[in-house]
Design an enzyme around this catalytic site. Structure first.
Site, PDB file in Angstrom:
ATOM      1  N   HIS A  32       0.824  -1.222   0.000  1.00 33.61           N
ATOM      2  CA  HIS A  32       0.000   0.000   0.000  1.00 33.61           C
ATOM      3  C   HIS A  32       0.857   1.271   0.000  1.00 33.61           C
ATOM      4  O   HIS A  32       0.737   2.085  -0.916  1.00 33.61           O
ATOM      5  CB  HIS A  32      -0.997  -0.035   1.155  1.00 33.61           C
ATOM      6  CG  HIS A  32      -1.683   1.275   1.408  1.00 33.61           C
ATOM      7  ND1 HIS A  32      -2.507   1.879   0.488  1.00 33.61           N
ATOM      8  CD2 HIS A  32      -1.625   2.131   2.464  1.00 33.61           C
ATOM      9  CE1 HIS A  32      -2.940   3.031   0.971  1.00 33.61           C
ATOM     10  NE2 HIS A  32      -2.417   3.209   2.167  1.00 33.61           N
ATOM     11  N   HIS A  63       3.576   7.006   5.334  1.00 31.70           N
ATOM     12  CA  HIS A  63       2.380   7.715   5.779  1.00 31.70           C
ATOM     13  C   HIS A  63       1.530   6.965   6.795  1.00 31.70           C
ATOM     14  O   HIS A  63       0.784   7.574   7.546  1.00 31.70           O
ATOM     15  CB  HIS A  63       1.521   8.156   4.587  1.00 31.70           C
ATOM     16  CG  HIS A  63       0.657   7.079   4.020  1.00 31.70           C
ATOM     17  ND1 HIS A  63       1.082   6.247   3.035  1.00 31.70           N
ATOM     18  CD2 HIS A  63      -0.608   6.688   4.332  1.00 31.70           C
ATOM     19  CE1 HIS A  63       0.106   5.390   2.740  1.00 31.70           C
ATOM     20  NE2 HIS A  63      -0.927   5.635   3.519  1.00 31.70           N
ATOM     21  N   GLU A 117       0.427   6.056  12.695  1.00 33.13           N
ATOM     22  CA  GLU A 117      -0.834   5.532  13.186  1.00 33.13           C
ATOM     23  C   GLU A 117      -0.771   4.039  13.488  1.00 33.13           C
ATOM     24  O   GLU A 117      -1.273   3.579  14.500  1.00 33.13           O
ATOM     25  CB  GLU A 117      -1.932   5.813  12.147  1.00 33.13           C
ATOM     26  CG  GLU A 117      -3.306   5.784  12.750  1.00 33.13           C
ATOM     27  CD  GLU A 117      -4.338   6.279  11.742  1.00 33.13           C
ATOM     28  OE1 GLU A 117      -5.466   6.530  12.162  1.00 33.13           O
ATOM     29  OE2 GLU A 117      -4.009   6.404  10.550  1.00 33.13           O
ATOM     30  N   ASP A 118      -0.157   3.303  12.573  1.00 34.42           N
ATOM     31  CA  ASP A 118      -0.289   1.848  12.634  1.00 34.42           C
ATOM     32  C   ASP A 118       0.889   1.103  13.235  1.00 34.42           C
ATOM     33  O   ASP A 118       0.817  -0.101  13.427  1.00 34.42           O
ATOM     34  CB  ASP A 118      -0.498   1.291  11.213  1.00 34.42           C
ATOM     35  CG  ASP A 118      -1.824   1.735  10.638  1.00 34.42           C
ATOM     36  OD1 ASP A 118      -2.611   2.311  11.400  1.00 34.42           O
ATOM     37  OD2 ASP A 118      -2.050   1.513   9.442  1.00 34.42           O
ATOM     38  N   ASP A 176      -3.188   8.496  -1.201  1.00 32.77           N
ATOM     39  CA  ASP A 176      -3.540   7.421  -0.263  1.00 32.77           C
ATOM     40  C   ASP A 176      -4.957   6.931  -0.546  1.00 32.77           C
ATOM     41  O   ASP A 176      -5.212   5.741  -0.698  1.00 32.77           O
ATOM     42  CB  ASP A 176      -3.423   7.987   1.161  1.00 32.77           C
ATOM     43  CG  ASP A 176      -3.806   6.974   2.226  1.00 32.77           C
ATOM     44  OD1 ASP A 176      -3.526   5.776   2.033  1.00 32.77           O
ATOM     45  OD2 ASP A 176      -4.388   7.403   3.248  1.00 32.77           O
ATOM     46  N   ASP A 219     -23.476  12.400 -26.885  1.00 28.87           N
ATOM     47  CA  ASP A 219     -22.101  12.929 -26.826  1.00 28.87           C
ATOM     48  C   ASP A 219     -21.255  12.201 -25.780  1.00 28.87           C
ATOM     49  O   ASP A 219     -20.836  12.740 -24.784  1.00 28.87           O
ATOM     50  CB  ASP A 219     -22.081  14.449 -26.625  1.00 28.87           C
ATOM     51  CG  ASP A 219     -22.966  14.876 -25.468  1.00 28.87           C
ATOM     52  OD1 ASP A 219     -23.771  14.051 -25.009  1.00 28.87           O
ATOM     53  OD2 ASP A 219     -22.843  16.028 -25.029  1.00 28.87           O
TER      54      ASP A 219
HETATM   55 MN    MN Z   1      -2.825   4.655   3.815  1.00 28.16          MN
END
Ligand code: MN
Length: 729
Positions: free
Chosen positions: A53, A77, A81-82, A143, A263
């Protein structure tokens, strides 16, 4: 053997180098190493290793053409957080800039989708406002784009939520930033989740017609190409079927099936100059009949997001309409990459750039005015929506407050009961003063207690919103009548004394009655209470009282004048030329600070044992008196016109004459004063800096008329800049 991920990162570095030879390869590889260690063992929902990712996000960032730091931030990124890998580590290894980008992206990640439609606009604004650095927005878009490409692996509910959020927040932002490529992809991917049947219907419809479309478009390409060859205009022509979401929207807006939408095809001609754009338009209109009203010149009038192109819809073979877009290479890059195009094609932006340069972005986002393409991006700092601030509740809801709002404002915005029970606040997990100014992206928790005695009176002055102010006043009105009365009376009395109206008000029941009537209060207590809780401003009350008291006094003065001859005999003449209220022939002296003379508005101050000292009402010492002790010592005085007749030219007053240093100014002043027959006590001059000077004079005059005359004449002397009386500021 190299792993597939290793191949991916090698490819990414190659692409990045191609985009920008100055890219820092070592730093990017180091960021990748960090990220792969940090995410080790983590898996995505589809079973892939997690690191896929961030690497894919970095790829998109490379495509946008952003700088080394943005690519590194893309790789890192999800770390804060993770994983265990935090802000500090990133800062130590890759510098503050990368750490702040990652932190910014993480904060944006906390933005929660809300089901309330009204929140979308706030969320969009907040999204932009929070990202102090526009690169944060671009990384977050990358992201989301990669996540959207893999929506199908999420549980169904989550798919829907994420897709809606993408459609309502991310795609519009991409649009506003002029990044049409990302916008279209986000919209198509979201639509696929939100209305899979409708999406599929269009895909299948297009497939059925695809050979038809292909043939149709090829034919057009050939015709135009031939014509432009004759005209010797260099060009690149591309032909395509429009995006699914744009067809979808047309179908729904016009209530048509895919077979009724004509169109669907679009042709794009890219040329080398603006002049040629218009030339091509001419040739196209020779070849095909234009549909009236469908020609749009976005070159002379760019779209608010900076988009430039010529658009026209013409009728092709068999009466089938199609759209042609004509633009230059540069306009094309802007159209595809928007804001990001500036990193791509204008390297070395000034990162410290001035704060206001982004005012244009605000305009752009609010889509109010056209933005000159040249003004596009001058700096990276973003200060959008300067008058608003967006904060989170601990649950993740967004609250939009005016800039400068405090936790108290927030508490009352949530609910009166929350405000009234508030005892403190936590901002981003830490106890913070309740008068702190909220910042974008703050997570604010209001601490409440049932034991609290309610809001503090001070809060009225702290809060920013009228809503909070009114709610606080409301509470005081209800909860503390006794206190309000006491507080209100004290406040009113203080002001009355300061304005010399205390007796005038309390000794005249008529005036009191008038005031109560005017503001519809039934008793003095009610009036006090209202002042106490802030239901009425003290100025309002005071103005009314002032009017009434003045009326009464004026009437009294008239009566006094009629009686004066008699009174004079009784009192004798005042030696000083000034009468003092309530005290006959008392010791009077003129204050040195402001040296009042007849004609000035004056006021007396009862000194301790030295009689009454007379000041001008506009004297700084009068205006600045504050202490409680002094309040009652100011007293009404007035000039005794009759006795003044015998005291011509006897009042000393000070003048300050500012000059341009010029030899002779002082003597000119002295001569003038002598000619005016005034007695001069003091005349001195000193040099100030930069060729200016100041002359101080103390003179005897009979009153304001004579003084004004002298001042006017002094002002006419060459080299005199201004003449003021002392203590006039
Ligand atoms: Mn992400």
């Amino acid at each position: 053997m190299t792993s597939p991920i290793q191949t991916k990162i090698d490819f990414l570095v190659e692409r990045a180098k191609k985009q920008n030879p100055n890219i820092n390869e070592k730093k990017i590889r180091a960021a990748y190493e960090c990220a792969s260690i940090a995410h080790e063992g983590q898996k995505r929902k589809n079973g892939e290793p997690y690191i896929i990712h961030p690497v894919s996000v970095a790829e998109i960032i490379v495509e946008m053409g952003l700088d080394t730091d943005s690519i590194c931030a893309g790789l890192l990124h999800d770390c804060i957080e993770d994983t265990e890998f935090g802000y500090k580590e990133i800062e130590n290894k890759f510098g503050t800039s990368v750490a702040e980008l990652v932190d910014g992206v993480t904060r944006l990640g906390m933005l929660r989708y809300s089901k309330e439609q009204e929140q979308f606009e706030d969320l969009r604004k907040m999204f932009l406002a929070m990202a102090k650095d526009i690169r944060v927005i671009l990384i977050k878009l990358a992201d989301r784009l990669h996540n959207a490409r893999t929506f199908q692996f999420l549980p169904e509910r989550k798919q829907r939520d994420k897709a809606l959020e993408t459609m309502e927040i991310y795609a519009p932002i991409a649009h506003r930033l002029g990044m049409s490529r990302i916008k279209w992809e986000l919209e198509d991917l979201s639509l696929k989740c939100l209305d899979p049947i409708g999406y599929q219907e269009i895909v299948e419809g297009l497939e059925k017609q695809s050979s038809q479309h292909e043939e149709f478009l090829n034919h057009i390409k050939e015709c135009i190409s031939e014509k432009l060859k004759e005209a010797e205009i260099e060009n690149t022509i591309s032909a395509r079927v429009k995006h699914i979401y744009s067809i979808y929207r047309k179908m729904y807006a016009q209530h048509k099936t895919i077979n009724e939408i004509y169109d669907i095809c679009a042709v794009r001609v890219i040329v080398d100059s603006v002049t040629n754009c218009y030339n091509v338009l001419g040739y196209v209109h020779d070849l095909y009949k234009p549909i009236p009203g469908r020609f749009k010149d976005y070159i002379s009038t760019p779209k608010p997001n900076g988009y430039q192109s010529l658009h026209t819809t013409v009728i092709g073979r068999e009466g089938i309409p199609f759209e042609i877009q004509i633009r230059t290479e540069e306009m094309h890059k802007m159209a595809e990459f928007g804001v990001a195009a500036h990193w791509k094609y204008k390297q070395g932006l000034d990162k410290t750039g001035n704060e206001q340069a982004f005012a244009w972005i605000r305009q752009l986002l609010e889509a109010q005015q056209d933005t000159e393409a040249e003004d596009f991006i001058k700096a990276i700092k973003v200060d959008l929506f300067a008058d608003e601030v967006f904060v989170f509740t601990p649950k993740g809801d967004v609250v939009n407050m005016p800039a400068g709002a405090t936790p108290i404002d927030l508490a009352y915005a949530i609910h009166s009961a929350v405000g009234n029970r508030m005892v403190g606040a936590k901002i981003n997990g830490r106890i913070a003063p309740i008068d702190s100014q909220l910042k974008n992206g703050d997570i604010v928790e209001i601490l409440t207690s049932k034991e609290t005695h309610g809001p503090s009176r001070n809060w009225v002055k702290i809060v920013k919103t009228t809503e909070a102010r009114n709610k606080i006043k409301q509470w005081f009105k209800k909860e503390c009548r006794e206190e309000n009365i006491e507080q209100g009376k004290a406040e009113l009395d203080r002001e009355l004394k300061a304005n010399l109206m205390y007796n005038g008000f309390y000794e005249n029941e008529e005036i009191q009655k008038n005031v109560l009537q005017k503001f519809t209060f039934s008793s003095m207590d009610e009036l006090y209470a209202a002042i106490g809780y802030g239901g009425i401003t003290i100025t309002k009350v005071l103005n009314k009282i002032k009017d009434d008291v003045m009326k009464v006094r004026k009437a009294q003065e008239k009566v006094d004048k009629l009686e004066q001859p008699q009174a004079d005999k009784k009192k004798g003449k005042s030696e000083s030329g000034v009468m003092v209220e309530g005290i006959d022939n008392c010791l009077v002296k003129f204050a040195r600070c402001c040296t009042p003379i007849p004609g000035d508005d004056i006021i007396g101050f009862v000194t301790r044992g030295y009689g009454v000292s007379i000041h001008r009402k506009d004297c700084v010492n009068v205006r600045n008196h504050n202490s409680k002790d002094e309040e009652n010592r100011w007293i009404r005085v007035w000039w005794d016109e009759e006795s003044l007749d015998n005291k011509k030219n006897r009042f000393s007053t000070g003048l300050q004459i500012s000059t341009k240093s010029r030899i002779g100014v002082l003597s000119d002043v002295a001569v003038l004063l002598a000619q005016a027959h005034v007695n001069v006590h003091e005349l001195s001059a000193r040099d100030l800096n930069d060729g200016f000077g100041m002359i101080t004079a103390v003179v005897d005059v009979s009153g304001i008329g004579q003084l004004d005359n002298i001042i006017n004449r002094l002002k006419k002397i060459k080299g005199v800049l201004d003449v003021t009386r002392t203590a006039e500021n």
